[in-house]
Enzyme design. Sequence first.
Site, PDB file in Angstrom:
ATOM      1  CG  HIS A  37      -1.904  -1.092   1.296  1.00  0.00           C
ATOM      2  ND1 HIS A  37      -1.860  -2.086   2.242  1.00  0.00           N
ATOM      3  CD2 HIS A  37      -2.981  -1.361   0.517  1.00  0.00           C
ATOM      4  CE1 HIS A  37      -2.873  -2.914   2.063  1.00  0.00           C
ATOM      5  NE2 HIS A  37      -3.561  -2.509   1.021  1.00  0.00           N
ATOM      6  CG  ASP A 150      -5.657  -8.085  -5.231  1.00  0.00           C
ATOM      7  OD1 ASP A 150      -5.866  -9.236  -4.805  1.00  0.00           O
ATOM      8  OD2 ASP A 150      -5.239  -7.164  -4.521  1.00  0.00           O
ATOM      9  CD  GLN A 153      -9.217  -5.145  -6.346  1.00  0.00           C
ATOM     10  OE1 GLN A 153      -9.946  -5.632  -5.478  1.00  0.00           O
ATOM     11  NE2 GLN A 153      -8.107  -4.477  -6.059  1.00  0.00           N
TER      12      GLN A 153
END
Length: 283
Positions: A37, A150, A153
């Site tokens: 992140h 991901d 996604q």
Amino acid sequence: MDIFQRITEMRGYVNGVRAEGKRVGFVPTMGFLHVGHAALMSTAREDTDRVVVSIFVNPLQFGPREDFREYPRDLERDRRICRDAGVHALFLPEAGEMYPDGFATTVDVSGITDVLCGRSRPGHFRGVATVVTKLLNIVQPDRAYFGIKDAQQVAVIRRMVEDLNIPTSVMVHPTVREADGLAVSSRNVYLGSEERQASPVIYRSLKLAEEAVRKGERNPARLQRLLEANISAEPLARLDYAEVLNWPELKPVEEIQPGRLLMAVAAFFGRARLIDNVLVEVE
């Protein structure tokens, strides 16, 4: 760092930023932040003038037997990580703010959500597409940042943003890994010590399959068997899927042709369900 819990507050902040002619970068997260992140936040800081991060554990993307209640949370630590990364605004909505009484609209992306995690987790991508649409409408960023770990996604959100004419550029960041290759994930906290030692078998298997492609293997079934055999040889691993698809359409391939190929794996180690992938450019 400004912190908002209400949609009206968040929109007011963004309107002020836009009135100054500045660009907004956005990193949507479910919290329990990690270096992956932080890498997204760092890239957003380099690309834009103001960085907004959201932390919202979205109940809509969890199945009834999944880990919504147990999903790791540590808001104070997350705040420190955001401050250290130079984030300008943090959006922390409660579920009632995002899904008030009477909420009845969801977003479905068809065609690419019935494979991989979409097949293993029915309804998951309806929840993802719905919350990301809402967040993009609330924050109205110039750019939104996602990790390629991901991969499905990313494909779903890109398709959705294009189909719905959402004026946000979807930016994709490489997977951040531990020294032994394990993809960094909030769910890695579920791993016991032996499971943690065993888990890099996913990335090793993907790299073996990637190397086979580079050496000329063009049969996707053999690549899939290679992935399945290597991961299943690890006693602590329980394979969910190992698939070879074209990218970004996520369609099965009968014979590998020039273009981009996604090899993706999901496997359980104890109660941790880990996903990983490699994208291979085939010439």
